[in-house]
Motif scaffolding. Structure first.
Motif, short mmCIF file in Angstrom:
data_model
loop_
_atom_site.label_atom_id
_atom_site.label_comp_id
_atom_site.label_asym_id
_atom_site.label_seq_id
_atom_site.Cartn_x
_atom_site.Cartn_y
_atom_site.Cartn_z
N HIS A 141 0.81 -1.18 0.20
CA HIS A 141 0.09 0.04 -0.03
C HIS A 141 0.98 1.19 -0.17
N ARG A 142 1.99 1.23 0.82
CA ARG A 142 2.92 2.41 0.60
C ARG A 142 3.63 2.73 -0.72
N LEU A 143 3.77 1.48 -1.38
CA LEU A 143 4.46 1.62 -2.85
C LEU A 143 3.27 2.09 -3.70
N LEU A 144 2.32 1.75 -3.51
CA LEU A 144 0.94 2.14 -4.46
C LEU A 144 0.67 3.49 -4.17
N ASP A 145 0.70 4.02 -2.98
CA ASP A 145 0.80 5.69 -2.56
C ASP A 145 1.75 6.29 -3.40
N ASN A 146 3.00 5.70 -3.61
CA ASN A 146 4.18 6.21 -3.76
C ASN A 146 3.96 6.46 -5.43
N PHE A 147 3.48 5.26 -6.05
CA PHE A 147 3.13 5.53 -7.46
C PHE A 147 1.93 6.49 -7.68
N ALA A 148 1.05 6.46 -6.99
CA ALA A 148 -0.14 7.48 -7.34
C ALA A 148 0.51 8.87 -7.18
N ALA A 149 1.49 9.33 -6.02
CA ALA A 149 1.73 10.35 -5.83
C ALA A 149 2.68 10.88 -7.15
N HIS A 150 3.42 9.91 -7.60
CA HIS A 150 4.36 10.19 -8.76
C HIS A 150 3.41 10.55 -9.97
N THR A 151 2.45 9.75 -9.87
CA THR A 151 1.54 10.12 -11.23
C THR A 151 0.83 11.75 -10.99
N ILE A 152 0.42 11.93 -9.94
CA ILE A 152 0.01 13.51 -9.72
C ILE A 152 1.05 14.40 -9.85
N SER A 153 2.27 14.10 -9.37
CA SER A 153 3.32 15.12 -9.65
C SER A 153 3.56 15.35 -11.07
N ARG A 154 3.56 14.07 -12.07
CA ARG A 154 3.70 14.40 -13.66
C ARG A 154 2.71 15.11 -14.30
N ARG A 155 1.24 14.97 -13.66
CA ARG A 155 0.16 15.61 -14.27
C ARG A 155 0.14 17.16 -13.89
N LEU A 156 0.72 17.42 -12.68
CA LEU A 156 0.87 18.82 -12.28
C LEU A 156 1.99 19.63 -13.14
N GLN A 157 3.03 18.92 -13.34
CA GLN A 157 4.18 19.28 -14.04
C GLN A 157 3.68 19.75 -15.59
N ASN A 158 3.10 18.43 -16.11
CA ASN A 158 2.42 18.77 -17.45
C ASN A 158 1.62 20.03 -17.46
N MET A 159 0.96 20.11 -16.71
CA MET A 159 -0.24 21.24 -16.60
C MET A 159 0.52 22.56 -16.64
N GLY A 160 1.71 22.85 -15.98
CA GLY A 160 2.44 23.61 -16.18
C GLY A 160 1.89 25.23 -15.24
N GLN A 161 1.29 24.85 -14.44
CA GLN A 161 0.65 26.06 -13.56
C GLN A 161 1.17 25.90 -12.09
#
Length: 910
Positions: free
Chosen positions: A296-316
């Motif tokens: 579950h902690r690894l799964l949280d890690n993957f999910a957080a990584h995904t969110i981080s990339r989406r915000l970077q791509n958003m560029g805001q």
């Protein structure tokens, strides 16, 4: 709470990713018969250093009615008198050469109280440190007389926390943890609670919670684990466990709601507007134990990584935090700053960020790529680094937080769970977070500025789910990257390299450009694959051709704007993709631009710097001015603002240049701001570069992008410091105490690298002396901080002493403090000099591996001497740290004839 501002977020097992394994660290754990748990880390590279932690698993959240602040008070009282230490444990340590803050310290949180020891003589004092912990855990009867003295210290500490930032943080904390015991009040408690507290209450709290069965011990150093375990048994094994009260688990968890809600954070001195969108949810599986918890902690890690990339791509400009706010409760927050008049737009932006995450689910390819990164780290990075600071931090983050240490066995378990994680599981976890019914909108706005009352609706779950089940749509780095070529037009360069020189001993190159700018290049292997770049322009906001406050506003606007030729791309997104960290500082007499970047993006670094210099932009200038206009009257009437004005009068005899009123700020135009910036940007600059690249690879790009930037001489009009000693009092404090702010300066012309390195060591000693003397005389001081700033460019040393104390003791405390500083040179003992030399050797070993320190020294040496002699002296500097030299240098730390003192007293209420 963990701030996720980078592309990769690693789990606890990957803490060692940056470690350089110079040896093999070892780890053992155990538990004594009385219930005390211990963790021993052998770190071969620690040499003689030793670090210990004793954590009592009780804090502010465990206080009952009538006990507000008592956990923190107990932390103070264990250092007071007892049968074993009649003069007090703290006084005993001081007499034995331990310095409070450096060698022993403590902190109280909501769920634990932690005692940190770093013995002055290192590992040979293991038994001494364990004796300290034995005393802390021994049942005690605190003295009312001791509390009467220490109460003033705690009140001073309370006053020190009554800052704007602390008040705002407290409100945010109460909202995030609402419904739990942690939301009630800050660990220090209220002033009334401190004033009414009794020694008997602290004694009862100590004897209730300070049992060996409620403590965790950590020992870190180059020690034999088995012998250390035997020493722990010998010194702590006879302690008695206690019968712990039953905890009602629900009281420690935030109370989640089933509907969105909005709250406002405000303060009379606040001038900032910030918004947050926070989801709170049950995440008990991620905080459990066993192999499933690893998953579950690894799964949280993957999910957080995904969110981080989406915000970077958003560029805001949206950041996010993921963390635990209870043993079964987690939170995910999206955050953004706003101008006072753009609250609705900023709230819409936060919701757009959430929708960007919803609409771009993780794909199989993206998940597999991140899994490969984690797997490679697990496979190649040692479980435990041979690095003392990293191991100490690791212990704080794992065993003291109730998490497993990343041993090889635990890493093997995690690797086994790694390949269970799929894109579908990641998307499901993100959906669980974002579909949580408890959704909190937090609005921080200045007083008098209306806050939003509602929130925009979010898409229906069915629509969001259909988007989530689309085939892979996540943008990849390849198709979203904004290259330097697309961001900036090619610049051929018209400047020339006029002359160059080379210091073979220090590997330093000197360049002179046709526009008058200079460059100093240091080749250093510790830079690795990065470039460390600094531009120093000797023209600040006090140039004769500038308006001081207008120039500061202009710098604020331009330094936060995307360059005009950027083509509409997001600067933040571009910098993240290029790996460029950019920081600009404007001071009264200079401008400093610090940039770090990978070697392969050095040209992009120079393009960004050049664009700011030659083709500036003024994005959002109107919002910036409006924010400044709102801030102006509030700050000037606030306690910090009035203190700042009083200090300016004290030091310079006149206040700094400011706008007369908010209308003057609002009257500025975009043209006027850019004109101010162009004047700032025209000041000649010297560039300092540290990298492991030969200068031949760097010179062509420097000439191409920097040698033809238009320059003209800058004439600063620095404000002269007043001479003579004086003491002023101002009744403007709102905390009930007196803040003492004392400044001194003296001319000094014989600067050497030896002097520059000795001053910070002596400042450390002065702080220890001041804290010890002021506390030992029962003058109830808090927040003691002494600094001495060498300024070779101006041939002087400036010193500052700050502390808080009760008003009735302020004058006496100030006299005591000044006497400590005056007597310091003659009182430095041979033993203290030897300790400072050893401290320098230990710190220098770390500094040698820090490229930013090399950059700092390169710039300091060149600005003072015009060459790199500072660097040449480094191997021999430790030999100059001897008693006679230190006593001579210590005379620079304080100059009584120019001591200018401001006592900020409490407001007089009529």
């Amino acid at each position: 709470m963990l701030l996720l501002s980078r592309l990769l977020l690693f789990a606890a097992a990957l803490f060692t990713a940056a470690a350089a394994c110079a040896g093999r660290a070892e780890y053992i754990e155990g538990r004594l018969g009385n219930g005390l748990a211990y963790h021993i880390f052998k770190v071969p590279s620690a040499d003689r250093r030793l670090v210990l932690r004793l954590q009592i698993n009780a804090g502010t959240a465990d206080e009952n009615d009538g006990e507000e602040g008592i956990a923190h008070i107990t932390e103070h009282m264990v250092f007071q008198s007892s049968p074993a230490f009649p003069q007090g444990l703290g006084s005993y340590l001081n007499a034995e050469g331990w310095q409070m803050g450096r060698h022993y310290n403590a902190q109280t949180g909501y769920h634990h109280t932690r005692y940190m020891l770093t013995p002055p003589y290192g590992r040979r004092q293991l038994k001494d440190a364990l004796a300290v912990y034995r005393q802390i855990l021994t049942p005690q009867t605190f003295s009312a007389a001791d509390w009467a003295k220490e109460q003033q210290v705690v009140l001073s500490e309370w006053r020190g926390q009554q800052t704007l930032q602390h008040r705002l943080s407290r409100q945010h904390h109460a909202l995030l943890y609402s419904g739990s015991r942690s939301a009630r009040y800050a660990p220090i408690g209220s002033k009334t609670a401190i004033e009414n507290a009794q020694a008997e209450t602290a004694n009862r709290f100590h004897n209730t919670w300070y049992g060996s069965n409620n403590a965790v011990l950590v020992v870190v150093g180059d020690i034999n684990p088995k012998k250390a375990a035997a020493a722990i048994e010998e010194h702590l094994g006879r302690l008695k466990p206690t019968t712990l009260p039953e905890r009602t688990a629900g009281e420690y968890e935030p109370k989640l709601t089933d509907a969105p809600h909005t709250a406002r954070v405000h303060d009379k001195d606040n001038t900032e507007t910030k918004l947050a969108l926070v989801y709170r949810f049950n995440n008990a599986p991620s905080q459990s134990s066993g192999s499933l918890a690893h998953y579950h902690r690894l799964l949280d890690n993957f999910a957080a990584h995904t969110i981080s990339r989406r915000l970077q791509n958003m560029g805001q400009p949206v950041s996010f935090k993921l963390g635990n706010i209870g043993k079964q409760t987690g939170s995910l927050g999206f955050y953004a700053d706003a101008a006072a008049d753009t609250q609705q737009e900023t709230l819409n932006l936060l919701h757009q960020a959430v929708e960007a995450v919803r609409q771009q689910p993780a794909g199989d390819e993206e998940t597999a790529a991140y899994r490969k990164v984690l797997h490679n780290h697990m496979r190649t990075v040692p479980a435990l680094p041979d690095d003392l600071p990293q191991i100490v931090q690791l212990a704080d983050d794992t065993v003291l937080a109730g998490k497993p240490v990343p041993t090889p066995d635990n890493q093997a378990v995690e690797r086994g769970q790694l390949y269970r994680i799929s894109a579908a599981a990641v998307n499901k976890r993100i959906a669980e977070w974002l579909n949580a019914p408890d959704r909190l909108t937090i609005i921080q706005a200045p007083e008098g500025v209306p806050a939003l009352a509602g929130q925009p609706p979010r898409p229906a779950p069915a629509a969001a789910e259909s988007k989530r089940n689309r085939p892979e749509t996540a943008p990849t780095a390849a198709n979203t990257a904004v290259t330097a070529t697309t961001a900036f037009p090619q610049h051929k360069g018209q400047g020339r390299l006029m002359s160059e020189g080379f210091d073979n001993h220090n590997k330093v190159s000197y360049l002179q450009f046709s526009n008058g700018d200079k460059a100093v290049l240091l080749q250093k292997a510790v830079a690795g694959g990065k470039i460390y770049f600094r531009a120093v322009a000797d023209g600040g906001y006090q140039q004769s051709s500038l308006g001081a406050w207008q120039a500061q506003l202009a710098a604020d606007v331009v330094s936060h704007s995307s360059p005009a030729n950027f083509g509409g791309q997001s600067l933040k997104q571009w910098q993240q993709q290029q790996g460029i960290a950019y920081r600009y500082r404007l001071e009264s007499d200079r401008q400093t631009t610090d940039i770090q970047a990978p070697q392969q993006t050095f040209e992009a670094l120079l393009q960004l710097y050049r664009s700011r210099q030659t083709d500036p932009a003024a994005e959002h200038w109107q919002s910036t001015l409006e924010t400044a206009a709102l801030r102006h009257p509030v700050y000037l009437q606030s306690v910090p603002g009035r203190q700042e004005q009083e200090l300016e009068l004290l030091r310079y005899g006149r206040p700094e240049s400011r706008a007369q009123n908010s209308g003057e700020i609002r009257a500025l135009t975009q043209t006027a701001l850019l004109q101010q910036w162009r004047q700032l940007a025209s000041a000649p600059a010297t560039y300092y570069v540290v990298s492991n690249m030969p200068s031949e690879k760097i010179k062509p790009l420097l000439v191409q992008y920097l040698a033809d930037i238009p320059r003209r001489a800058a004439e600063n009009r620095p404000t002269e410091l007043l001479t003579g000693a004086t003491l002023r009092r101002a009744a403007i404090n709102d905390t009930g105490g007196t803040d003492i702010n004392a400044w001194s300066w003296q001319p000094f012309y014989d600067w050497t690298p030896d002097t520059s390195e000795q001053i910070p060591l002596l400042v450390n000693l002065a702080n220890a002396r001041l804290k010890d003397e002021l506390r030992s005389r029962n003058q109830s001081t808090y927040g003691v901080k002494f600094t001495a700033l060498p300024q070779p460019v101006y041939n002087r040393v400036e010193s500052n002493l700050f502390f808080s104390t009760p008003p009735a003791q302020a004058a006496e405390a100030w006299q005591t403090a000044q006497q400590v500083l005056e007597r310091l040179p003659e009182n430095i003992s041979k033993n203290e000099a030897d300790n400072l030399q050893q401290l320098f050797i230990e710190q220098e070993a770390k500094r040698q591996q820090n490229p930013e320190i090399w950059l700092e020294r390169l710039a300091a040496s060149h600005r003072r001497y015009g060459d790199a002699r500072y660097l040449s002296r480094l191997p021999e500097l430790h030999r100059t740290i001897i008693q006679t030299r230190l006593r001579q240098t210590a005379k620079l730390l304080w100059h009584t004839p120019n001591a200018r003192v401001l006592l900020v007293d409490p407001v007089q209420i009529e």
